[in-house]
Design a protein around this motif. Structure first.
Motif, PDB file in Angstrom:
ATOM      1  N   THR A   1      -9.293   7.198  -3.433  1.00 57.49           N
ATOM      2  CA  THR A   1      -7.861   7.120  -3.166  1.00 57.49           C
ATOM      3  C   THR A   1      -7.526   7.093  -1.677  1.00 57.49           C
ATOM      4  OG1 THR A   1      -7.663   9.515  -3.276  1.00 57.49           O
ATOM      5  CG2 THR A   1      -7.305   8.293  -5.324  1.00 57.49           C
ATOM      6  N   THR A   2      -8.464   6.776  -0.810  1.00 57.41           N
ATOM      7  CA  THR A   2      -8.172   6.796   0.620  1.00 57.41           C
ATOM      8  C   THR A   2      -7.281   5.648   1.034  1.00 57.41           C
ATOM      9  OG1 THR A   2     -10.227   5.634   1.054  1.00 57.41           O
ATOM     10  CG2 THR A   2     -10.259   8.043   1.266  1.00 57.41           C
ATOM     11  N   SER A   3      -7.488   4.450   0.476  1.00 57.27           N
ATOM     12  CA  SER A   3      -6.700   3.300   0.910  1.00 57.27           C
ATOM     13  C   SER A   3      -6.424   2.373  -0.266  1.00 57.27           C
ATOM     14  CB  SER A   3      -7.449   2.529   1.998  1.00 57.27           C
ATOM     15  OG  SER A   3      -6.717   1.385   2.356  1.00 57.27           O
ATOM     16  N   ASN A   4      -5.158   2.032  -0.420  1.00 56.25           N
ATOM     17  CA  ASN A   4      -4.765   1.074  -1.441  1.00 56.25           C
ATOM     18  C   ASN A   4      -4.426  -0.278  -0.822  1.00 56.25           C
ATOM     19  OD1 ASN A   4      -5.012   2.964  -3.453  1.00 56.25           O
ATOM     20  ND2 ASN A   4      -2.898   3.634  -3.285  1.00 56.25           N
ATOM     21  N   PHE A   5      -4.676  -0.435   0.458  1.00 50.53           N
ATOM     22  CA  PHE A   5      -4.347  -1.665   1.163  1.00 50.53           C
ATOM     23  C   PHE A   5      -5.433  -2.708   0.927  1.00 50.53           C
ATOM     24  CE2 PHE A   5      -4.522  -4.370   4.928  1.00 50.53           C
ATOM     25  CZ  PHE A   5      -3.238  -4.857   4.923  1.00 50.53           C
ATOM     26  N   ASP A   6      -4.974  -3.931   0.638  1.00 49.22           N
ATOM     27  CA  ASP A   6      -5.881  -5.051   0.448  1.00 49.22           C
ATOM     28  C   ASP A   6      -5.495  -6.125   1.464  1.00 49.22           C
ATOM     29  OD1 ASP A   6      -7.729  -6.791  -0.609  1.00 49.22           O
ATOM     30  OD2 ASP A   6      -6.492  -7.368  -2.317  1.00 49.22           O
TER      31      ASP A   6
ATOM     32  N   ASP B   1      -2.785  -8.675   0.760  1.00 51.13           N
ATOM     33  CA  ASP B   1      -1.373  -8.282   0.814  1.00 51.13           C
ATOM     34  C   ASP B   1      -0.646  -8.967   1.964  1.00 51.13           C
ATOM     35  OD1 ASP B   1      -2.001  -6.673  -1.296  1.00 51.13           O
ATOM     36  OD2 ASP B   1      -1.983  -4.803  -0.149  1.00 51.13           O
TER      37      ASP B   1
ATOM     38  N   ASN C   1       2.354   0.505  -4.426  1.00 56.93           N
ATOM     39  CA  ASN C   1       0.927   0.811  -4.544  1.00 56.93           C
ATOM     40  C   ASN C   1       0.389   1.396  -3.246  1.00 56.93           C
ATOM     41  OD1 ASN C   1      -1.633   0.940  -5.701  1.00 56.93           O
ATOM     42  ND2 ASN C   1      -2.146  -1.112  -5.023  1.00 56.93           N
ATOM     43  N   TRP C   2       0.848   0.893  -2.100  1.00 63.07           N
ATOM     44  CA  TRP C   2       0.413   1.431  -0.807  1.00 63.07           C
ATOM     45  C   TRP C   2       0.776   2.903  -0.700  1.00 63.07           C
ATOM     46  CZ3 TRP C   2       2.659  -2.683   3.035  1.00 63.07           C
ATOM     47  CH2 TRP C   2       1.896  -3.848   2.966  1.00 63.07           C
TER      48      TRP C   2
ATOM     49  N   GLY D   1       1.068   4.947  -3.059  1.00 64.91           N
ATOM     50  CA  GLY D   1       0.419   5.725  -4.105  1.00 64.91           C
ATOM     51  C   GLY D   1       1.326   6.085  -5.258  1.00 64.91           C
TER      52      GLY D   1
END
Length: 71
Positions: free
Chosen positions: A10-15, A18, A66-67, A69
């Motif tokens: 769960t550290t980063s939801n960035f893709d 995006d 999503n970013w 959380g």
């Protein structure tokens, strides 16, 4: 061990994809505004651009949620 694994997931939801979605949203917005300002209106193009803009804005909303959380 399981807690460390969950924290790492769960550290980063960035893709990086995006950024392309945001760029496409801006391009569709510019095109939609130009269609609305045109002296000769193309109703099909305005409708298609409007639906496309709504889809991309919805994707941006989900992406930012999503970013943070929240999804």
């Amino acid at each position: 061990m399981f807690l460390a694994e969950e924290a790492a997931k769960t550290t980063s939801n960035f893709d990086p994809f995006d950024l392309f979605i945001i760029a496409f949203t801006v391009i569709v917005l510019i095109g939609f505004l130009r269609l609305l300002k045109a002296p000769e209106k193309n109703k099909f193009a305005i409708g298609f651009g409007g639906v496309s803009l709504l889809v991309f804005l919805f994707l941006d909303y989900l992406m930012i949620k999503n970013w943070l959380g929240l999804l």
